[in-house]
Design an enzyme around this catalytic site. Sequence first.
Site: not given
Ligand code: NAP
Length: 517
Positions: A156, A186, A190, A224, A243, A248, A348, A353
């Site tokens: 998402k 996700h 649960k 939250e 969001d 959810h 939020k 929570k």
């Molecule tokens: N984090 C969460 O808890 C969470 C929860 C629900 C959903 N999501 C979803 O999950 C996805 C990932 O989220 P995230 O929080 O993990 O994001 P993030 O921390 O920004 O991680 C994305 C990763 O992808 C890499 N990346 C981006 N563009 C790239 C490219 N062109 N080539 C190679 N590597 C690349 C980034 O590397 P660099 O940083 O070096 O650019 C980074 O390591 C998103 O769609 C988000 O909406 C995340």
Amino acid sequence: MTADSRPRPTLFVIFGIGGDLTWRKLIPALYNLFLDHWLPDNFQVLGLGHKSMNDEAFLDHLRQGVIQLSRRKEIDGPHWKAFASHLTFQSADFSDPQVYTRLAGQFQDLDEKWGTGAVRIFYLASPPGVMETIVELLGQAHLSLERERTRIVIEKPFGRDLASAKSLNRMLTEVFSESQIYRIDHYLGKETVQNILAFRFANTLFEPIWNRQYIDHVQITVAEKIGVAHRGHYYDQAGALRDMLQNHLIQLLCLTAMEPMISLEDNEIRNKKTEVLQAIRPIAVDEVPAMAARGQYDAGCIEGDQVLDYRREKNVSPESVTETYGAVKLFVDNWRWQDVPFYLRTGKRLPAKVSEVNIQFRPVPHQVFPFSPGLDRPPNRLLISIQPLEGILLRFEAKHPGRPLRLTPVNMGFYYQEAFKIPSPDAYETLLLDVMLGNATLFMRGDQTEAAWTVISPILEAWDRSAPSDFPNYQAGTWGPKSAEELIARDGRQWIIPSLQQYEEVLQRCTAAEGKE
Ligand SMILES: NC(=O)c1ccc[n+]([C@@H]2O[C@H](COP(=O)([O-])OP(=O)(O)OC[C@H]3O[C@@H](n4cnc5c(N)ncnc54)[C@H](OP(=O)(O)O)[C@@H]3O)[C@@H](O)[C@H]2O)c1
């Protein structure tokens, strides 16, 4: 809903191995599956990302995630070492076609080494902006073709409105077939959320009264305590409706309202949920003020800590009109639910929570017991609690001992932690295992995502058209804006304030019981 066999040999390709999701959720979930012997012997994670770390430093980074965030912290040498031997990393730019040509070669090598056609999973743990590029290049390299054993997992948010969700679905289905696409919400992983179906359809008690004759209304709350933390960039473009509510809360509504399924086959359950979405009464844009309320948090105090107002959070515009709170009233127009309101709210910086579904039953038709001043006369209520504890609580009236004759509400409860004494798997463990097994029940189908966007589109449109004049309109640490209280009060009802004390009591009982063992 979930199979109990181990998956076939699997290659798990993570696009975004250096990201937050991989660190906080994916690797801890895979590690727990490994400890529980769910992973096949022939299993490999291939992590792709910008970061060029040497393997040792990178493994240590992932290990820290497990130590801090895994439900089990059994991170002793041999277990971790054995798990880590299944992890490999490659520095890659997702827009480079050669990455995909290389992948094709690696797939072939592994199939030969393992002597079988392994399952191939592409997990897009990457920013939404690169999804299209990855999917296109996977297609160009013919990596989506082995349909039975190739799957893609999409995180998402799935679009930011109906038009973008449709276009994402179109783009995905040009390369993959619908049966290969696993869209994650996700919440569906649960245990309590899955238990809603078991509770409703594996018991004879509740289904006969699960309808408009006995139910007055339903409240779904996902609250939250945290603000936007490090997600200001994303959140300020999204807001509470996109969001949380579109995915959810609407999924919880579907499970609460759906008709009995005839089997546990994934499309059967997804069909029943889609029928609910299609039955939700459309809200006209000019009806939105009567059917929805929005809010943005001001500075305040949560558990003794002073917190900033939303507009001063990192990566948030100081003039932001993004909602951090949303409440909506919906109706499901069918024989079962006609005119029963479903009140959904999420926000939020609320006091706790908490995620709950409250089924509020109608009062008895004729009250013979005397009214006791100062005591409310609450009709029966069923609480399905998802957070902070997973459980189900039924509230009913009992006679207070002695004279004078009076009634008191009492609770009958079941909590997973107390009843089973084993920890529930994290939602991501359930979902990742299901992807490996090819079971899509707990994932959103393309038409579901579009139907869910259709439900909230008029609200988004109305809110876009007229900027709020009263933001910020609720203090951090309170249960939301006055307009949300008014939304439900207009119907002669009020929001149910989650009983945090009740959760603390259960936790105390569990701790005491553990001490005795
Ligand atoms: N984090 C969460 O808890 C969470 C929860 C629900 C959903 N999501 C979803 O999950 C996805 C990932 O989220 P995230 O929080 O993990 O994001 P993030 O921390 O920004 O991680 C994305 C990763 O992808 C890499 N990346 C981006 N563009 C790239 C490219 N062109 N080539 C190679 N590597 C690349 C980034 O590397 P660099 O940083 O070096 O650019 C980074 O390591 C998103 O769609 C988000 O909406 C995340």
